[in-house]
Scaffold this motif. Structure first.
Motif, PDB file in Angstrom:
ATOM      1  N   TYR A   8       0.926  -1.237  -0.069  1.00 34.47           N
ATOM      2  CA  TYR A   8       0.052  -0.083  -0.149  1.00 34.47           C
ATOM      3  C   TYR A   8       0.876   1.302   0.017  1.00 34.47           C
ATOM      4  CZ  TYR A   8      -3.877  -3.021   0.825  1.00 34.47           C
ATOM      5  OH  TYR A   8      -4.973  -4.198   1.026  1.00 34.47           O
ATOM      6  N   TYR A   9       1.945   1.201   0.653  1.00 33.24           N
ATOM      7  CA  TYR A   9       3.012   2.138   0.650  1.00 33.24           C
ATOM      8  C   TYR A   9       3.315   2.584  -0.861  1.00 33.24           C
ATOM      9  CZ  TYR A   9       3.042   2.132   5.709  1.00 33.24           C
ATOM     10  OH  TYR A   9       2.717   2.101   6.897  1.00 33.24           O
ATOM     11  N   ALA A  21      -0.624  13.388   7.170  1.00 36.95           N
ATOM     12  CA  ALA A  21      -0.841  14.267   6.371  1.00 36.95           C
ATOM     13  C   ALA A  21      -0.053  14.024   4.744  1.00 36.95           C
ATOM     14  CB  ALA A  21      -0.216  15.786   7.051  1.00 36.95           C
ATOM     15  N   ASP A  22       0.906  13.384   4.972  1.00 35.40           N
ATOM     16  CA  ASP A  22       1.437  13.045   3.644  1.00 35.40           C
ATOM     17  C   ASP A  22       0.607  12.003   2.873  1.00 35.40           C
ATOM     18  OD1 ASP A  22       3.591  14.604   4.029  1.00 35.40           O
ATOM     19  OD2 ASP A  22       4.853  13.142   5.376  1.00 35.40           O
ATOM     20  N   ILE A  23      -0.047  11.094   3.698  1.00 29.08           N
ATOM     21  CA  ILE A  23      -0.832  10.053   3.156  1.00 29.08           C
ATOM     22  C   ILE A  23      -1.890  10.731   2.468  1.00 29.08           C
ATOM     23  CG2 ILE A  23      -2.256   8.103   3.598  1.00 29.08           C
ATOM     24  CD1 ILE A  23      -0.074   7.293   5.708  1.00 29.08           C
ATOM     25  N   LYS A  24      -2.379  11.492   3.008  1.00 29.49           N
ATOM     26  CA  LYS A  24      -3.622  12.279   2.536  1.00 29.49           C
ATOM     27  C   LYS A  24      -3.366  13.079   1.269  1.00 29.49           C
ATOM     28  CE  LYS A  24      -7.690  15.314   4.018  1.00 29.49           C
ATOM     29  NZ  LYS A  24      -8.067  16.096   4.862  1.00 29.49           N
ATOM     30  N   SER A  60      -4.792   5.352   5.909  1.00 30.81           N
ATOM     31  CA  SER A  60      -5.526   6.620   6.524  1.00 30.81           C
ATOM     32  C   SER A  60      -6.116   6.235   7.940  1.00 30.81           C
ATOM     33  CB  SER A  60      -6.422   7.105   5.506  1.00 30.81           C
ATOM     34  OG  SER A  60      -7.355   6.169   5.274  1.00 30.81           O
ATOM     35  N   ASP A  61      -6.618   4.825   8.335  1.00 31.71           N
ATOM     36  CA  ASP A  61      -6.765   4.554   9.304  1.00 31.71           C
ATOM     37  C   ASP A  61      -5.849   3.933  10.504  1.00 31.71           C
ATOM     38  OD1 ASP A  61      -7.982   2.404  11.413  1.00 31.71           O
ATOM     39  OD2 ASP A  61      -9.977   2.523  10.344  1.00 31.71           O
ATOM     40  N   PRO A  62      -5.653   4.507  11.605  1.00 33.54           N
ATOM     41  CA  PRO A  62      -4.485   4.170  12.411  1.00 33.54           C
ATOM     42  C   PRO A  62      -4.564   2.751  12.817  1.00 33.54           C
ATOM     43  CG  PRO A  62      -5.349   6.302  12.968  1.00 33.54           C
ATOM     44  CD  PRO A  62      -6.301   5.973  12.025  1.00 33.54           C
ATOM     45  N   LEU A 212     -23.428  -7.200   0.645  1.00 35.02           N
ATOM     46  CA  LEU A 212     -22.253  -6.408   0.433  1.00 35.02           C
ATOM     47  C   LEU A 212     -22.343  -5.031   1.347  1.00 35.02           C
ATOM     48  CD1 LEU A 212     -21.965  -7.185  -3.357  1.00 35.02           C
ATOM     49  CD2 LEU A 212     -20.601  -7.985  -1.669  1.00 35.02           C
ATOM     50  N   ARG A 213     -21.296  -4.870   2.115  1.00 36.68           N
ATOM     51  CA  ARG A 213     -21.330  -3.561   3.045  1.00 36.68           C
ATOM     52  C   ARG A 213     -20.734  -2.293   2.042  1.00 36.68           C
ATOM     53  NH1 ARG A 213     -21.732  -2.624   8.509  1.00 36.68           N
ATOM     54  NH2 ARG A 213     -21.544  -5.025   8.948  1.00 36.68           N
ATOM     55  N   VAL A 214     -21.159  -1.354   1.781  1.00 39.06           N
ATOM     56  CA  VAL A 214     -20.748  -0.230   0.778  1.00 39.06           C
ATOM     57  C   VAL A 214     -19.865   0.546   1.750  1.00 39.06           C
ATOM     58  CG1 VAL A 214     -21.586   1.957   0.055  1.00 39.06           C
ATOM     59  CG2 VAL A 214     -23.030  -0.146  -0.342  1.00 39.06           C
ATOM     60  N   ARG A 215     -18.718   0.706   0.940  1.00 45.24           N
ATOM     61  CA  ARG A 215     -17.652   1.618   1.224  1.00 45.24           C
ATOM     62  C   ARG A 215     -17.533   2.662   0.439  1.00 45.24           C
ATOM     63  NH1 ARG A 215     -14.636  -0.047   5.733  1.00 45.24           N
ATOM     64  NH2 ARG A 215     -14.441   2.296   5.760  1.00 45.24           N
ATOM     65  N   HIS A 216     -17.971   3.958   0.759  1.00 43.35           N
ATOM     66  CA  HIS A 216     -17.848   5.063  -0.338  1.00 43.35           C
ATOM     67  C   HIS A 216     -16.168   5.181  -0.629  1.00 43.35           C
ATOM     68  CE1 HIS A 216     -21.621   7.364   0.450  1.00 43.35           C
ATOM     69  NE2 HIS A 216     -21.748   6.358  -0.286  1.00 43.35           N
ATOM     70  N   ALA A 217     -15.904   5.177  -1.790  1.00 39.88           N
ATOM     71  CA  ALA A 217     -14.458   5.290  -2.309  1.00 39.88           C
ATOM     72  C   ALA A 217     -14.207   6.886  -1.899  1.00 39.88           C
ATOM     73  CB  ALA A 217     -14.401   5.173  -3.855  1.00 39.88           C
ATOM     74  N   ALA A 218     -12.898   6.779  -1.275  1.00 39.41           N
ATOM     75  CA  ALA A 218     -12.408   8.083  -1.070  1.00 39.41           C
ATOM     76  C   ALA A 218     -12.178   9.031  -2.194  1.00 39.41           C
ATOM     77  CB  ALA A 218     -11.145   7.972  -0.292  1.00 39.41           C
TER      78      ALA A 218
END
Length: 320
Positions: A8-9, A21-24, A60-62, A212-218
């Motif tokens: 993911y990195y 902040a850098d990831i966002k 983005s989720d600690p 199916l649990r909906v996850r809004h795309a960032a």
């Protein structure tokens, strides 16, 4: 069903010690480039957009990031990730079957380690065996995640999903493809029921269901909360003091707004009926513009003098 490790990195182009902040910042830059609505090469952009969304979902989720870092290079060790809520290798287990999906927007690696939904529904923790006396038993329900863009929620959509089912007793694998309707105005966390696509029933009983649990795309411009959307707008200190005019994005196109004099940091400006649809009611949520008062990273000598004059003027006023 084997899974491939996801770096993911690397997907976001950041180091492993990158700040939140850098990831966002990295995500927003890539999302603006690869968002399907703006990318020139839509065939490759869609896959890349899903990849960076999945990476951002975790990093983005600690809590998820800590789990991901715990896996590390030893991720495929049988003892790696102990304490995780894991399902089948590459998907889910229910009854005597293993499941994996394509078309949901998430990789098998994500589904195995980071899915937000429960792995099993109903009594799926029971061991798989035929009921005594040959009785019938309904198949177990299973639950997974599906990545839905705000644009899909805005308009409604139909998604083609493929599900691979492996029977652990017979060793047989079957792949089925079916259509899933994304409801108009579907919210983050909402579950979409797909009847009959859970594990197989026994003794002639019906199959379980897939949820199916909906996850809004960032999104590079918006975050969602139920049917409301939020957009962060950076403004200069003098714009906050004197007021200003800006053009802000919405899912319907740009909107011109006026920042009032004396605006405060964090202040929210509400634009009615510019959020997501509320079902089929014809109503919509609202769009909130969140004001962020920013200071320049660098200033010229002339600008510094002006700021000093403002400081001195304010000090003189307060002393009187």
């Amino acid at each position: 069903m084997a899974v491939d490790f996801k770096d993911y990195y690397q997907s976001l182009g950041v180091s492993e010690d990158a700040s939140a902040a850098d990831i966002k910042k990295a995500f927003r830059k890539l999302a603006r480039k690869y968002h399907p609505d703006v990318a020139k090469d839509k065939s490759t952009a869609e896959a890349k957009f899903k990849e960076i969304n999945e990476a951002y979902e975790v990093l983005s989720d600690p809590e998820k990031r800590q789990k991901y870092d715990t896996l590390g290079a030893d991720w495929d060790n049988p003892n790696a990730g102990q304490g995780f809520s894991q399902g089948a290798a590459g998907g889910f287990q229910a009854g005597g079957e293993d499941f994996s999906f394509s078309g949901t927007g998430f990789s098998d690696f994500f589904e195995q380690y980071f899915s937000s939904g429960s792995r099993y529904g109903g009594s799926a923790y029971e061991s798989y065996s035929a009921p005594r006396g040959g009785g019938a038993r309904r198949g177990h329900d299973i639950e997974g995640d599906i990545l839905v863009t705000l644009e899909e929620s805005m308009q409604g959509a139909v998604r083609s999903i493929s599900m691979q089912t492996a029977n652990r007793q017979t060793g047989k694998t079957e792949t089925t493809t079916f259509q899933v309707r994304i409801p108009l105005g579907v919210k983050d966390g909402q579950r979409i029921r797909v009847p009959g696509h859970g594990s197989s029933g026994t003794g002639g009983a019906p199959d379980g269901d897939l949820y199916l649990r909906v996850r809004h795309a960032a999104h590079p411009e918006f975050t969602s909360n139920q049917s409301d959307l939020y957009h962060e707008l950076d403004i200069a200190p003098w714009e906050a003091v004197l007021g200003s005019k800006h053009e802000v994005p919405s899912l319907d196109g740009p909107i011109k707004i006026r920042i009032p004099e004396g605006a405060e940091n964090g202040q929210q400006m509400r634009i009615r009926q510019r959020g997501l649809p509320i079902g089929k009611s014809g109503e919509r949520g609202d769009l909130y513009i969140v004001l962020n008062i920013t200071t320049p990273d660098e200033i010229t000598t002339e600008q510094r003098k002006l700021w000093e004059q403002l400081r001195d003027s304010d000090a003189s006023t307060n002393s009187n």
